[in-house]
Design a protein around this motif. Structure first.
Motif, short mmCIF file in Angstrom:
data_model
loop_
_atom_site.label_atom_id
_atom_site.label_comp_id
_atom_site.label_asym_id
_atom_site.label_seq_id
_atom_site.Cartn_x
_atom_site.Cartn_y
_atom_site.Cartn_z
N ASN A 89 0.85 -1.19 0.00
CA ASN A 89 0.00 0.00 0.00
C ASN A 89 0.89 1.24 0.00
O ASN A 89 1.55 1.56 0.99
N GLY A 123 -9.31 4.23 0.91
CA GLY A 123 -10.70 4.18 0.48
C GLY A 123 -10.84 4.72 -0.93
O GLY A 123 -9.91 5.33 -1.48
N ARG A 124 -12.01 4.52 -1.52
CA ARG A 124 -12.23 4.93 -2.90
C ARG A 124 -12.89 6.31 -3.02
O ARG A 124 -12.97 6.86 -4.10
#
Length: 401
Positions: free
Chosen positions: A290, A298-299
């Protein structure tokens, strides 16, 4: 400044002065003038003194052919008001204040509250714009006690807690505006509200519920949701503090989570020691590659995980219990208190004020002082959750980071 006899033809012949404005005064009515701009625009003005000696100049009207006498009459009225002590600037300020909308007061309030955490500011704005959207562009003064009473009653029918929080925010906005506007009543229109008394929330995951809840968390299909809920349970962090955790706030070498004051509800910075269990969670997350700013990506537009409310509901439902995200923080605090750690260490772990007493002012908590209490609480939570060490698997060490 030139004084001339005003006439239609005389004003039409006035020429602009290069590089600046030029004032011409009427010979017959003292204080009545024409302001000529460098571009040749002519404007009628009135200038006079208030009884206390302060000078005021106001625009009377733009120049229009054939409107000289009309402008003279307007100027006479303005000059008369000056002699009576009417301050046009103060009048305009009062009119502007009277027209100030709820939206404008909210923006000014949030800008003035430097000590208010950014998360709280976002919450204030979301609540006001979400529940009072049809009031936002109304002058604040026009919102009366009847309107407030009716809206509170309407919202309280479905959620008394929402109604209470919303109108306490509204009351704060009104008081803020009233401090700056002598024309406003100091008594906010919330005075007619019959506030619904709410029992203090006391929800926790009890000891006998923890194994089932932890198993339900482990069974969640979303690994981000799993790790996020475990972080909250084993640190006592608040929902947004955990969801918005940045990699820059995780110091693996010193084994500390460092939250700046702008990210905490109290506004005080928090240095939270990383227990072995929490450090393992974060190391595992980082090993996934990540590379974003947030630990729990988050999106949405905010960039980090925002589905904590739904995730805890799913896990709680699977465990056969009712639960909120904040109940995880209460569970941490309740477990910590049962571990017999000092009250001040417990307050420091959850970023509560140590107090203002003489003794509290002498105490200086640091992250090393909190490591042993934090590990003790973590160990007890693992026991209660029924988490067993995996045979043949060694714990991560600092050298493995």
């Amino acid at each position: 400044m030139p004084v001339i006899k005003f006439s239609e033809s005389a004003i039409a012949k006035l020429k602009p002065v290069p590089g600046g404005q030029q004032l011409f005064w009427d010979r017959d009515l003292r204080g009545f003038g024409v302001l000529v701009s460098p571009g040749g625009t002519r404007t009628f003005v009135a200038q006079g003194a208030l009884p206390d000696g302060r000078k005021r100049r106001v625009t009377v009207a733009p120049y229009r052919e054939g409107k000289l006498e009309e402008a003279r009459d307007l100027a006479w009225s303005v000059l008369t008001e000056f002699r009576k002590g009417v301050d046009p600037k103060a009048h305009r300020r009062a009119e502007a204040r009277a027209a100030t909308t709820l939206r404008a007061v909210l923006t000014e309030y949030l800008g003035a509250k430097a000590g208010l955490a950014e998360s709280s500011k976002k919450m204030y704005r979301a609540w006001v714009t979400g529940h009072l959207d049809d009031w936002l562009d109304r002058p604040l003064r026009s919102i009366d006690a009847d309107m407030v009473h009716d809206r509170y009653t309407q919202i309280a029918q479905s959620s008394p807690a929402t109604a209470n929080v919303l109108f306490k925010i509204f009351r704060a906005l009104w008081s803020f505006a009233a401090d700056r506007d002598p024309g406003m009543s100091e008594r906010a229109p919330t005075r007619r509200i019959e506030w619904v008394r709410l029992a203090a929330r006391t929800g926790i995951v009890t000891g006998d519920q923890l194994p089932g809840f932890y198993a339900a968390v482990e069974a969640l299909p979303n690994p981000i949701a799993r790790d996020y809920l475990k972080l909250l349970l084993f640190t006592g962090l608040r929902r947004n503090e955990g969801a918005g955790l940045r990699w820059s706030e995780v110091d693996f070498s010193e084994r500390v989570i460092r939250l700046p004051g702008a990210r905490t509800k109290s506004g005080a910075a928090l240095d939270l020691p990383l227990t072995g269990f929490v450090r393992d969670i974060l190391v595992a997350r980082r090993s996934l590659g990540n590379t974003g700013a947030f630990v729990f990506m988050g999106r949405g537009s905010v960039g980090h995980f925002t589905s904590g409310l739904e995730a805890v509901k799913v896990a709680a439902r699977a465990a056969g219990i009712e639960l909120t995200v904040h109940d995880l923080r209460r569970t941490f605090v309740t477990t910590a208190e049962a571990c017999d750690i000092s009250p001040m260490a417990l307050k420091a772990l959850v970023n509560h004020s140590l107090g203002n007493g003489i003794t509290e002012n002498y105490v200086r908590m640091n992250v090393e002082r909190l490591r042993e209490p934090a590990e003790r609480v973590c160990t007890r939570l693992l026991e209660l959750c029924g988490v067993q060490p995996v045979e043949g698997v060694s714990r991560l060490t600092p050298s493995a980071l």
